[in-house]
Structures are given as C-alpha cells and as structure tokens.
Design a protein around this motif. Structure first.
Motif, PDB file in Angstrom:
ATOM      1  N   TYR A   1      -2.909  -1.367   6.098  1.00 60.42           N
ATOM      2  CA  TYR A   1      -2.190  -0.344   5.679  1.00 60.42           C
ATOM      3  C   TYR A   1      -1.352  -0.847   4.394  1.00 60.42           C
ATOM      4  O   TYR A   1      -1.742  -0.067   3.202  1.00 60.42           O
ATOM      5  N   ARG A   2      -1.040  -1.957   4.486  1.00 59.01           N
ATOM      6  CA  ARG A   2      -0.298  -2.552   3.227  1.00 59.01           C
ATOM      7  C   ARG A   2      -1.571  -2.855   2.140  1.00 59.01           C
ATOM      8  O   ARG A   2      -1.189  -2.312   0.984  1.00 59.01           O
ATOM      9  N   ALA A   3      -2.554  -3.109   2.262  1.00 61.07           N
ATOM     10  CA  ALA A   3      -3.627  -3.270   1.244  1.00 61.07           C
ATOM     11  C   ALA A   3      -3.985  -2.125   0.618  1.00 61.07           C
ATOM     12  O   ALA A   3      -4.074  -1.699  -0.424  1.00 61.07           O
ATOM     13  N   ALA A   4      -4.075  -0.873   1.559  1.00 61.68           N
ATOM     14  CA  ALA A   4      -4.232   0.391   1.307  1.00 61.68           C
ATOM     15  C   ALA A   4      -3.505   1.156   0.187  1.00 61.68           C
ATOM     16  O   ALA A   4      -3.460   1.684  -0.769  1.00 61.68           O
ATOM     17  N   GLU A   5      -2.196   0.614   0.558  1.00 61.03           N
ATOM     18  CA  GLU A   5      -0.835   1.341  -0.074  1.00 61.03           C
ATOM     19  C   GLU A   5      -0.763   0.752  -1.451  1.00 61.03           C
ATOM     20  O   GLU A   5      -0.542   1.269  -2.465  1.00 61.03           O
ATOM     21  N   LYS A   6      -1.030  -1.014  -1.557  1.00 59.61           N
ATOM     22  CA  LYS A   6      -1.099  -1.413  -2.723  1.00 59.61           C
ATOM     23  C   LYS A   6      -2.243  -1.042  -3.868  1.00 59.61           C
ATOM     24  O   LYS A   6      -2.188  -0.824  -4.850  1.00 59.61           O
ATOM     25  N   ALA A   7      -3.432  -0.715  -3.225  1.00 64.37           N
ATOM     26  CA  ALA A   7      -4.458  -0.397  -3.799  1.00 64.37           C
ATOM     27  C   ALA A   7      -4.441   1.065  -4.372  1.00 64.37           C
ATOM     28  O   ALA A   7      -4.713   1.225  -5.768  1.00 64.37           O
ATOM     29  N   MET A   8      -3.862   1.841  -3.567  1.00 62.84           N
ATOM     30  CA  MET A   8      -3.580   3.205  -4.253  1.00 62.84           C
ATOM     31  C   MET A   8      -2.426   3.310  -5.151  1.00 62.84           C
ATOM     32  O   MET A   8      -2.458   3.990  -6.183  1.00 62.84           O
ATOM     33  N   GLU A   9      -1.400   2.438  -5.084  1.00 65.15           N
ATOM     34  CA  GLU A   9      -0.171   2.312  -5.805  1.00 65.15           C
ATOM     35  C   GLU A   9      -0.769   1.919  -7.263  1.00 65.15           C
ATOM     36  O   GLU A   9      -0.516   2.270  -8.389  1.00 65.15           O
ATOM     37  N   LYS A  10      -1.837   0.995  -7.136  1.00 71.03           N
ATOM     38  CA  LYS A  10      -2.430   0.439  -8.394  1.00 71.03           C
ATOM     39  C   LYS A  10      -3.021   1.304  -9.112  1.00 71.03           C
ATOM     40  O   LYS A  10      -3.044   1.589 -10.364  1.00 71.03           O
ATOM     41  N   THR A  11      -4.007   2.231  -8.639  1.00 73.51           N
ATOM     42  CA  THR A  11      -4.715   3.200  -9.176  1.00 73.51           C
ATOM     43  C   THR A  11      -4.337   4.655  -9.636  1.00 73.51           C
ATOM     44  O   THR A  11      -4.577   5.117 -10.455  1.00 73.51           O
ATOM     45  N   PHE A  12      -3.219   5.214  -8.740  1.00 78.66           N
ATOM     46  CA  PHE A  12      -2.621   6.295  -9.157  1.00 78.66           C
ATOM     47  C   PHE A  12      -1.492   6.073  -9.579  1.00 78.66           C
ATOM     48  O   PHE A  12      -0.766   7.184 -10.268  1.00 78.66           O
ATOM     49  N   GLY A  13      -0.733   4.670  -9.736  1.00 80.53           N
ATOM     50  CA  GLY A  13       0.603   4.513 -10.395  1.00 80.53           C
ATOM     51  C   GLY A  13       1.677   5.206  -9.735  1.00 80.53           C
ATOM     52  O   GLY A  13       2.741   5.441  -9.901  1.00 80.53           O
ATOM     53  N   LYS A  14       1.463   5.364  -8.300  1.00 84.20           N
ATOM     54  CA  LYS A  14       2.605   6.039  -7.481  1.00 84.20           C
ATOM     55  C   LYS A  14       2.331   5.409  -6.217  1.00 84.20           C
ATOM     56  O   LYS A  14       1.174   5.324  -5.759  1.00 84.20           O
ATOM     57  N   ARG A  15       3.183   5.006  -5.385  1.00 82.43           N
ATOM     58  CA  ARG A  15       3.124   4.489  -4.104  1.00 82.43           C
ATOM     59  C   ARG A  15       2.813   5.758  -3.083  1.00 82.43           C
ATOM     60  O   ARG A  15       3.266   6.475  -3.074  1.00 82.43           O
ATOM     61  N   PRO A  16       1.622   5.457  -2.351  1.00 82.36           N
ATOM     62  CA  PRO A  16       1.056   6.619  -1.455  1.00 82.36           C
ATOM     63  C   PRO A  16       2.201   6.681  -0.075  1.00 82.36           C
ATOM     64  O   PRO A  16       2.867   5.406   0.006  1.00 82.36           O
ATOM     65  N   VAL A  17       2.277   7.920   0.154  1.00 79.84           N
ATOM     66  CA  VAL A  17       3.202   8.106   1.233  1.00 79.84           C
ATOM     67  C   VAL A  17       2.335   8.345   2.841  1.00 79.84           C
ATOM     68  O   VAL A  17       1.265   8.651   2.587  1.00 79.84           O
ATOM     69  N   PRO A  18       3.003   7.666   3.844  1.00 80.18           N
ATOM     70  CA  PRO A  18       2.314   7.967   5.246  1.00 80.18           C
ATOM     71  C   PRO A  18       2.349   9.527   5.508  1.00 80.18           C
ATOM     72  O   PRO A  18       3.324  10.187   5.099  1.00 80.18           O
TER      73      PRO A  18
END
Ligand code: BES
Ligand code: MN
Ligand code: MN
Length: 462
Positions: free
Chosen positions: A380-397
């Motif tokens: 989960y944390r890897a997916a969260e970090k990856a999306m934060e990197k490309t969307f510029g926003k931290r994803p929410v569960p």
C-alpha cells in the motif's frame, strides 16, 4: 530515460497497440465470441513476449484460457504478480452506442478534455491491464526492472472467474509472489487520486416462480389462482423494509461495522450530492437509514433485482394469468459476510415467504466474498508513494462497491495481499454503452506503475 519521456516517444504506438486489442470482441458472457476470446488470449501472450517476458503461455482451463507470462531477474528479489482480465462485458444495448463498441475512437468529454478512448473494455479492463504491459516494457528496455514479475491475465472475470480458482490451485508454485498488483478499479478524480481499500462480494441468484401448469384465461380463473407475477412482485417488495434494509433473517449478522474513525475518513472523501444526482438524472437518492451515499454504495450490503420477466409483454392486451415469473437477483456483500451462507439464507427465506399456491426454484449464478485490505503494509505504501509522485497529491484510501471475486481467493490460496491501484473514473461508463478511458488516465497509469516497483523493492530490502 525517464518514464515520462519514454511515454512521449512511444505514445502513438502504445495507442495503436491498445486499439488492436480493443478491436477484438472478447465477450465472455456469450459463447458466440469464443473464437475472439482465443484470439485475444494469443494477442495478450504475444504482447507480453514483445514487451520482454522470458516466457509466456496461453494456459487452457475448463473455460476461457488464462494468459501467463514472467520475467525472472534474481532469486533473492521479490516477485510482483500482476492480475488483470482480457474479457469484456457484452456491448448491448448496441443502439445506445454513439460509435462502434469494437472500433475504438478518441473523443473529448467534459472530464477528459485531452481525449478519451471509446470502446467496450477501454477502461474495464483492457486499457488498465495494458498499462502494466507497457510499464513493464519500459522497465525492461531501460534496464529498470527491479524485481521478478509474473502476469496472470484471465478471460472470465466478467462472468465470475469460474475457473480461475481451479487454475490458481493447480499452479500455486508457479504463481508464488510477494504482492499482487491490480488495476481494475477507479480513482476519485485527477485532483483526488485514491487507492481502493475494499471491494464488495457478490451472491447472484435466479428465482423462478411457477403457478398453474399453463397460462390461464384471467377472466375464467382470475381471483381463484395465485398469479406468479403478482406473487413474485410481492415477494421482492418484502425483501426491503421502510429503513431500506434487507429483511432476510440473519442477513446482517456478520456484517463488518466500521469504526467511527473509519467513517470519519469516508466522510472526508470529496463528494457532491448535487452533481451525483444530476449525472444520474434522478431527483433524489435512496439510502439505507443512517448511511451516506459513499457508505451505502461501498461498505453496506445490498439486494437488487437485475432483471425481471414473465407473462405477456407483446403488443396490445392479452388477458392471462401467466404460468411463470422470473427474476435475477444479486446481493453485494461486505467483509465477513460469507457468500455461500448468504445464498442459503436467501433461498430459505424466499421459499418461506412464498404462498402454497406456487413453487419457487432458485438457481445459483455465482459470486464471491468481499475483500478489505489494511493500509499498513509495504504494498500500500509503495502505491501511495508512486501516486503521490505522479499526481503531486497523496492518494486517499477509498472503499469501492464493485466486486473482483477472485481477490479474496488469492489471499487464501497464495497467502499474499492485493494492491488495488486502479486509474479509471466512476464516470467512465464501464458495463454501459459508450464506455471510455481517458488518455490522461492511461498515460498516468503507465507513468505511475514503474515507481510502484521502485518503491516496493526499496521497502522490501529494508
Ligand atoms: N472492474 C470491475 C469491478 C470494479 C469496478 C471494482 C469499479 C471497483 C470499481 C469488474 O470487472 C466487474 O465488473 N466485476 C463484476 C463481478 C461480477 C461479474 C462477478 C461486478 O462487480 O459486477
Ligand atoms: Mn474489471
Ligand atoms: Mn467489469
């Protein structure tokens, strides 16, 4: 080369390849499409080999084949298993499509100003599955694949993954992995990236009510004989109470109740009731008492009639008491509800509430349990970090209401968690006419996936 540049350079080819895949009508519900199913499986296999798999096979099952491919880079490295499906829903009703469902075209919409691909399966799941093939191609070609990878792309998801359990049990060793990665769900929006943390389960049943042994004259017999259509309608109406709760005894016994903290998180998910109603063309929503729209459609169980028929439906008036009436009824389930148990409760209840004058036959049309995952793990944390990197926003569960019945079985049989990192929008019209998938979403997915691998392997080393 950075992934962004790689995408820029190969954009047109990625799209033309995806278009070839979308042109194949791999409808799993209708056996007339079996040749197309076979051809699509072959195509997917070839695409895995071209992208860089060491091996790839079309694996026969008692039903539609599963495509399996892998690339091994080191015994000491973790293994990611990518799951997706190449089968699609039927395209009907055809007359409501603005363009041919199996001839993809790019058109703009309000939510997709840079264009979206219109075709059956564009989002669910060919477009999303193919992002993984292209991200993998990038990692291989650029020497950036940091771990072992396995692909399992099935052809029966849209009909309940009837034979995938069989395949998984037979191939446990081959499918061994550290984490399963799936893109077959949605994000809330481009400003609100999200990772799916629960899926609902499903119990699907068909009910047939039989009254007299033939259609009867409703003047001669009406009033004296139970009318199966009336009876079926009455029985269905009794399945909900005035609080919009399901009345089947013990239906809610095992339902997971979410904590106040969890519910506070759901309440923070951006949502506009006005836009929701406007989009659907309804004046109001209908919710289980005490629950929000998001909760009612993702973490609460439901019961819905999907189709109902019986009696005379031709032109003009024909006065009969029909002999039979039928309905297809599905229940969406939540964590801890057992789909087999719910099927039994439903069957027993519907038999019990039927009057003596009719017989009721219930047939099982499949299903599977719900799935909930914790956010406290490396995947989960890897997916969260990856999306934060490309969307510029931290994803929410985000909990989701749809079902991918096989996900619970993966955990049971293979012992590993699934990360549901999807990129569709709920408004992409999956299963409906004019299904589409945004170019933004497609390329954003390809961009994000390699970061998932990078961060996951990094965390795994520690
Ligand atoms: N990809 C969907 C499930 C989905 C959609 C999950 C949107 C979350 C958000 C999947 O292909 C699907 O349609 N599943 C079926 C399962 C059924 C056929 C057993 C469903 O949910 O109806
Ligand atoms: Mn899907
Ligand atoms: Mn689907």
């Amino acid at each position: 080369m950075e992934i962004k540049n790689y995408i820029q350079e190969h954009k047109e080819r990625f799209l033309s390849e995806l278009f070839d895949l979308l042109r194949m009508p791999s409808v799993s519900a209708d056996s007339a499409y079996k040749p197309s199913i076979e051809a699509t499986a072959q195509w997917v296999k070839e695409s895995l080999l071209k992208a860089g798999c060491d091996t790839a096979q079309v694996c026969e099952t008692p039903g539609n084949p599963v495509v399996y491919g892998e690339k091994h880079v080191g015994d000491h490295l973790p293994t990611v298993l990518v799951y997706g499906h190449y089968d699609v829903q039927p395209a009907d009703p055809l007359e409501l499509w603005e363009t041919d469902p199996f001839e993809p075209v790019i058109k703009t919409t309000e939510l997709h100003p840079e264009g979206a691909i219109f075709a059956r399966g564009a989002c669910d799941d060919k477009g999303q599955m193919f992002m993984h093939v292209k991200a993998f191609e990038y990692m291989v070609k650029e020497g950036k694949l940091p771990c072992n990878i396995k692909f399992m792309i099935e052809g029966e998801e849209e009909v309940g993954s009837k034979n995938l359990g069989w395949f998984v049990e037979k191939n446990k060793e081959k499918l061994k992995n550290d984490i399963i990665l799936i893109s077959d769900t949605s994000i809330i929006g481009r400003e609100t990236p999200s990772i799916t943390t629960s899926l609902r389960g499903l119990s699907y049943l068909q009910v047939e009510v039989t009254g007299p042994n033939r259609d009867l004259h409703s003047g001669v017999y009406g009033g004296a004989v139970a009318n199966p259509v009336n009876i079926l309608a009455q029985m269905i109406a009794q399945l909900h109470d005035e609080h919009h709760r399901v009345t089947i005894p013990h239906f809610y016994d095992k339902v997971k109740e979410f904590s106040a903290e969890e519910r506070a998180l759901f309440a923070k998910i951006p949502f506009s009731l006005e836009e929701y109603k406007k989009d659907l063309g309804v004046k109001d929503v209908l919710l289980e008492d005490g629950y929000s729209v998001i909760e009612s459609s993702a973490i609460r169980p439901t019961l819905d009639v999907n189709g109902i028929w019986g009696g005379y439906i031709g032109e003009g008036a024909k006065t009969i008491i029909p002999s039979k009436a039928s309905a297809k009824i599905s229940m969406r389930l939540v964590p801890n509800q057992d789909n087999k148990e719910i099927e039994a409760l439903f069957t027993e209840h519907i038999q019990r509430i039927a009057p003596e004058g009719v017989t009721v036959k219930v047939t099982n049309l499949g299903g599977g349990p719900a799935y909930a995952m914790s956010i406290d793990n490396d995947g989960y944390r890897a997916a969260e970090k990856a999306m934060e990197k490309t969307f510029g926003k931290r994803p929410v569960p985000s909990p989701e209401g749809g079902s991918i019945p096989i996900v619970a079985l993966f955990e049971r049989e293979l012992g590993t968690k699934s990360i549901l990192m999807g990129f569709g929008f709920d408004s992409d019209l999956i299963h409906s006419p004019n299904e589409h998938y945004g170019l933004f979403n497609f390329f954003k997915g390809i961009e994000t996936i390699p970061y998932f691998y990078e961060y996951y392997v990094e965390a795994h080393k520690k």
